[in-house]
Design an enzyme around this catalytic site. Structure first.
Site, PDB file in Angstrom:
ATOM      1  N   TYR B 131       0.857  -1.194   0.000  1.00  0.00           N
ATOM      2  CA  TYR B 131       0.000   0.000   0.000  1.00  0.00           C
ATOM      3  C   TYR B 131       0.892   1.242   0.000  1.00  0.00           C
ATOM      4  O   TYR B 131       1.538   1.545   1.004  1.00  0.00           O
ATOM      5  CB  TYR B 131      -0.898  -0.039   1.244  1.00  0.00           C
ATOM      6  N   LYS B 159      -0.912  -1.167  -4.433  1.00  0.00           N
ATOM      7  CA  LYS B 159      -1.979  -0.143  -4.437  1.00  0.00           C
ATOM      8  C   LYS B 159      -1.268   1.195  -4.558  1.00  0.00           C
ATOM      9  O   LYS B 159      -0.683   1.685  -3.597  1.00  0.00           O
ATOM     10  CB  LYS B 159      -2.784  -0.235  -3.136  1.00  0.00           C
TER      11      LYS B 159
END
Lengths: 297, 297
Positions: B131, B159
């Site tokens: 992330y 992400k």
């Protein structure tokens, strides 16, 4: 309690977790030097890396080994609920003051930070120091917000980030803040490299990372400041320039102070909580050389 | 599971704490729309504001109400120890994947972030999504670090933060990343305003805040992307420009989505954990007008 030297020790860890014996050794140096207060679980004290239960235990250990010196415990957390729980824990452990940084995850608006301080001030019975450190919290205070928060009950000091190294600029800034804030609010310098300049400009207290490991050296500076001996403050602070240079080289004080604590045999050589990593062997050797050269012990 | 629409719902709170009934209402919309996965306790899901115990409970509730849709649970925390404990909890709750942001307090070095991912990858039995969100974590990845982490076991997706709105720039960036990373690693766009451009440039998955509350609208976009209908992706995404404009106006998506959830009667009007504050009545009215105008429901 928000004057003079406030010493901020590391909270060392070992492979087994919190290194209580190492922490007690650090506290013993601070009490022997006669600091005016102890900042427990500050940024260098790694509060952000411990659980609530650990933080309560660490505050209790600090209280048990602080002697007559008052302790201020950091209650920083992302959620307001957690800040309130930490404040209860710290007060139950005997903290005489609390330190609150507006730690953020989602970037915060001024009104949200004001409400955080307002909520805490309604739930405490000890004074609170506003902890301003944009580098770790992600939040930048405006002067207007300083003034609003200073008007709340129980808010009694501000721990400022490092200031410019220009004495004229720092003097102007401190004059500005003294005019802005109530006289009941003390101004604290941090960012050790600007401590001498800040104290000479009228800061009331040094929230000191250096004082957490080398309290005698730090106390000599705040003692000189209390005697208004600006030349000596400047001289003693500039003597430590090689230490400030190491802080700058390694992205802040924490990894350097952790290495120094290991060099002195007070903690394990690797005493930082992961993901923080210790300095390399070569960098640690440089730290050892600097503290030996400066006569720090 | 790292393709198509990954819907990231809010985790609403009320005065009594976690609003389980409101959360279940949000999950029901996502399962009805047939999202490809659910991102539980993402940034908009407020993971950073809940305790470990709450996070485990929230993951369990998500699992119980996700039907056949796999859930990915965020295990972000400042300390590596806590990340590992959260990963155990999430896997015990039935998470099919984990999401790890390198949340920092002290600014982190690349080696420290690499070691964090490496440590997690040695302790899990489900895939992990990297992330990358500098705005909330305070850490900026280099491409070299992306590549090193992608070579670890169990790392299967990234992400990414929002990209430029220039299709040519985004296409060049996605080509660059596809050349850099192993084919087993999917590229996920987030920052909803750049989702259409990202999907058209070849992103495999949309990690979608919008999809957490308006899963049908988001699913229409990822469906069009899977059919390679770039014109429709662009058209559907641009239709939502007034919503992206609100995200931009209010410093991110979270306060807008919380207001929208309240407007739709799915949660309390004030469903954010403190210190986050809900939008003003006037701003909430503007959110209501925009979602009505867009036919979002």
């Amino acid at each position: 309690m928000f004057t003079g030297l406030s010493a901020f020790p590391l909270t060392p860890v070992s492979a087994a977790g919190f290194d209580e014996r190492g922490f007690i050794r650090l506290l013993a140096r601070i009490t022997a030097a006669g600091a005016d207060s102890i900042g427990v679980l500050g940024s260098t004290g790694c509060y952000a890396y411990f659980t609530r239960k650990q933080r309560r235990h660490i505050a209790e250990v600090a209280k048990a080994h602080a002697g007559e010196i008052p302790i201020m415990v950091c209650v920083g957390a992302v959620s307001t609920d957690k800040v309130l729980r930490l404040a209860e824990d710290a007060q139950a452990a005997g903290a005489q003051a609390l330190l609150l940084p507006p730690v953020s995850y989602q970037p915060l608006y001024e009104e949200e930070v004001f409400e955080l301080f307002s909520t805490l001030s309604q739930h405490v019975s000890v004074p609170v120091c506003l902890y301003d450190n944009p580098r770790t919290t992600g939040f930048t205070f405006s002067d207007a917000l300083y003034a609003r928060i200073a008007s709340l009950p129980f808010i009694r000091s501000v721990k400022m980030p490092g200031l410019s190294s220009s004495p004229a600029e720092v003097q102007a800034r401190i004059r500005q803040l003294k005019a802005l804030l109530p006289a009941t609010m003390t101004l604290g310098i941090s960012g050790d490299a600007s401590a001498g300049v800040g104290l000479n400009a009228g800061c009331d207290v040094w929230y000191s990372v250096c004082g957490g490991l080398f309290p005698q050296a730090a106390k000599a500076i705040t003692d000189a400041a209390q005697q208004n001996d600006t030349a000596r403050v400047r001289q003693l602070s500039e003597q430590l320039n090689p230490l400030w240079a190491l802080f700058s080289k390694h992205g802040g004080s924490i990894r350097v102070m952790a290495a120094a604590a290991g060099v002195l045999g007070l903690t394990a050589a690797d005493c930082l909580p992961r993901p923080l990593r210790p300095l390399s062997a070569r960098d640690t050797e440089e730290v050892a050389t600097v503290i030996r050269h400066l006569g720090l012990q």
